[in-house]
Design a protein around this motif. Structure first.
Motif, short mmCIF file in Angstrom:
data_model
loop_
_atom_site.label_atom_id
_atom_site.label_comp_id
_atom_site.label_asym_id
_atom_site.label_seq_id
_atom_site.Cartn_x
_atom_site.Cartn_y
_atom_site.Cartn_z
N THR A 116 6.02 39.33 -33.31
CA THR A 116 4.70 39.73 -32.82
C THR A 116 3.79 40.01 -34.01
O THR A 116 4.24 40.21 -35.14
CB THR A 116 4.80 41.00 -31.95
OG1 THR A 116 5.29 42.08 -32.76
CG2 THR A 116 5.74 40.78 -30.78
N LYS A 151 9.38 46.76 -29.64
CA LYS A 151 9.42 46.89 -28.18
C LYS A 151 10.21 45.72 -27.59
O LYS A 151 10.24 44.63 -28.16
CB LYS A 151 8.01 46.90 -27.59
CG LYS A 151 7.15 48.06 -28.05
CD LYS A 151 5.74 47.93 -27.49
CE LYS A 151 4.85 49.06 -27.99
NZ LYS A 151 3.46 48.91 -27.50
N ASP A 186 8.02 41.27 -23.74
CA ASP A 186 7.54 41.07 -22.37
C ASP A 186 7.89 39.65 -21.94
O ASP A 186 8.43 38.86 -22.72
CB ASP A 186 6.03 41.35 -22.27
CG ASP A 186 5.21 40.45 -23.20
OD1 ASP A 186 5.69 39.35 -23.58
OD2 ASP A 186 4.08 40.83 -23.54
N GLN A 187 7.57 39.32 -20.70
CA GLN A 187 8.03 38.04 -20.16
C GLN A 187 7.43 36.84 -20.90
O GLN A 187 8.10 35.84 -21.11
CB GLN A 187 7.72 37.96 -18.66
CG GLN A 187 8.57 36.96 -17.91
CD GLN A 187 8.81 37.33 -16.47
OE1 GLN A 187 8.83 38.51 -16.13
NE2 GLN A 187 8.98 36.35 -15.61
N THR A 197 6.45 36.74 -24.12
CA THR A 197 7.11 36.61 -25.43
C THR A 197 8.53 36.10 -25.27
O THR A 197 8.99 35.25 -26.05
CB THR A 197 7.12 37.97 -26.16
OG1 THR A 197 5.79 38.46 -26.26
CG2 THR A 197 7.71 37.84 -27.55
N TYR A 238 14.44 40.24 -15.56
CA TYR A 238 13.62 41.46 -15.64
C TYR A 238 13.78 42.34 -14.40
O TYR A 238 13.67 43.57 -14.51
CB TYR A 238 12.15 41.10 -15.89
CG TYR A 238 11.87 40.78 -17.34
CD1 TYR A 238 11.67 41.79 -18.26
CD2 TYR A 238 11.87 39.46 -17.80
CE1 TYR A 238 11.43 41.51 -19.61
CE2 TYR A 238 11.64 39.16 -19.13
CZ TYR A 238 11.43 40.20 -20.03
OH TYR A 238 11.23 39.91 -21.37
N ASP A 293 15.06 46.26 -14.64
CA ASP A 293 14.28 47.33 -14.00
C ASP A 293 15.09 48.20 -13.05
O ASP A 293 14.58 49.19 -12.52
CB ASP A 293 13.09 46.74 -13.24
CG ASP A 293 11.99 46.22 -14.18
OD1 ASP A 293 12.00 46.64 -15.35
OD2 ASP A 293 11.17 45.40 -13.74
#
Length: 284
Positions: free
Chosen positions: A15, A181, A184-185, A187, A212, A216
């Motif tokens: 990132t 981190k 996320d979906q 990335t 995911y 969760d």
């Protein structure tokens, strides 16, 4: 010619924040402390930084029994005693029994190296403090040979931690800190594409949605990581699992080949219970 700035590699999706953190640590000449849950690419980062900047890398993987001194050097007194009993002439030079540690090797590198100190939180609580002076001054003294070892070039030091224990404040003050981190979906889709180029978009979408959803689930002892997702996708392809088998409304709501994602019986049992309760709550 070596590069000056880290901007990721074709094998590692970094990132903007991570690239900025690495480059800031290099500019400040401070170790960068990388934290994040297992599987977020902390260790791999050091390898990719070395590759991108065209630098040699020295890897020091820490265990619960590792002492800070071992990163500098070890004096092998047992080998010297054995050679003495055998009448070997080299016992007269104690330098023959000084074993260089990874820090020493990095200090001797002819070009600026990358030094990875991996999972520093596995060691004793005093371990980080025991390295403060050496990493600050870029030198240490070998008492057995009366030798001062100085770094030819200040290494790019990357230190990883899984947050298993708190690190001393004095050590933290000397580091540039970055928390990776969990991707996320979007990335994660890029990461998967690096490993499985050409993967059908429908399978990718359903696999990521299922992954995911599983992460969760409240109460999981160990959430599946990136490496486990990649293993799972590899199995899905090998077994030719269709995308529809992964959808939330599939009759069997437990993902196929879930053993690649869930790694203990407690999490498997919890997930099976939640699936059972969800089925009962749906209108027939």
């Amino acid at each position: 010619m070596a590069n000056d700035k880290f901007s990721g590699t074709s094998n590692y999706i970094a990132t903007d924040d991570l690239m900025m953190a690495v480059n800031a640590a290099v500019t400040l000449e401070r170790p960068i402390l990388i934290k994040g849950e297992p599987g977020t690419g902390k260790t791999q980062l050091a390898l990719e930084v070395a590759s991108a900047l065209e630098r040699p890398i020295y890897e020091w993987h820490i265990k619960s029994t590792t002492k800070a001194q071992q990163g500098l050097y070890d004096y092998d007194a047992v080998a010297r005693l054995r050679d003495s009993q055998l009448g070997d002439d080299k016992v007269h030079d104690i330098g023959n029994y000084i074993v260089h540690g990874k820090v020493w090797e990095a200090f001797e590198s002819a070009i600026q190296p990358v030094l990875l100190i991996d999972e520093i939180d596995k060691a004793d609580i005093e371990f980080p403090n025991d390295l403060l002076q050496e990493l600050d001054r870029m030198e240490f003294f070998v008492y057995e040979t009366k030798q001062l070892v100085r770094a030819i070039h200040r290494p790019i030091i990357i230190i990883t931690s899984n947050n298993e224990k708190e690190l001393p404040d004095a050590f933290l003050r000397r580091c540039f800190f970055h928390y990776i981190k969990f991707p996320d979906q979007a990335t994660m889709s890029q990461i998967v594409d690096v490993h499985f180029p050409g993967l059908k978009k429908t399978l990718l979408k359903e696999a990521l949605d299922s992954f995911y959803r599983l992460r969760d689930v409240p109460g999981l002892k160990k959430k599946p990581s990136t490496s486990e997702l990649l293993d799972w996708i590899k199995l899905l392809l090998a077994e030719d699992i269709p995308p529809e088998a992964l959808r939330a409304d599939a009759r069997n709501a437990i993902p196929p080949l879930y053993g690649a994602l869930l790694k203990n019986e407690q999490d498997v049992h919890l997930f099976e219970q939640l699936v059972f309760l969800d089925r009962r709550s749906r209108p027939q």
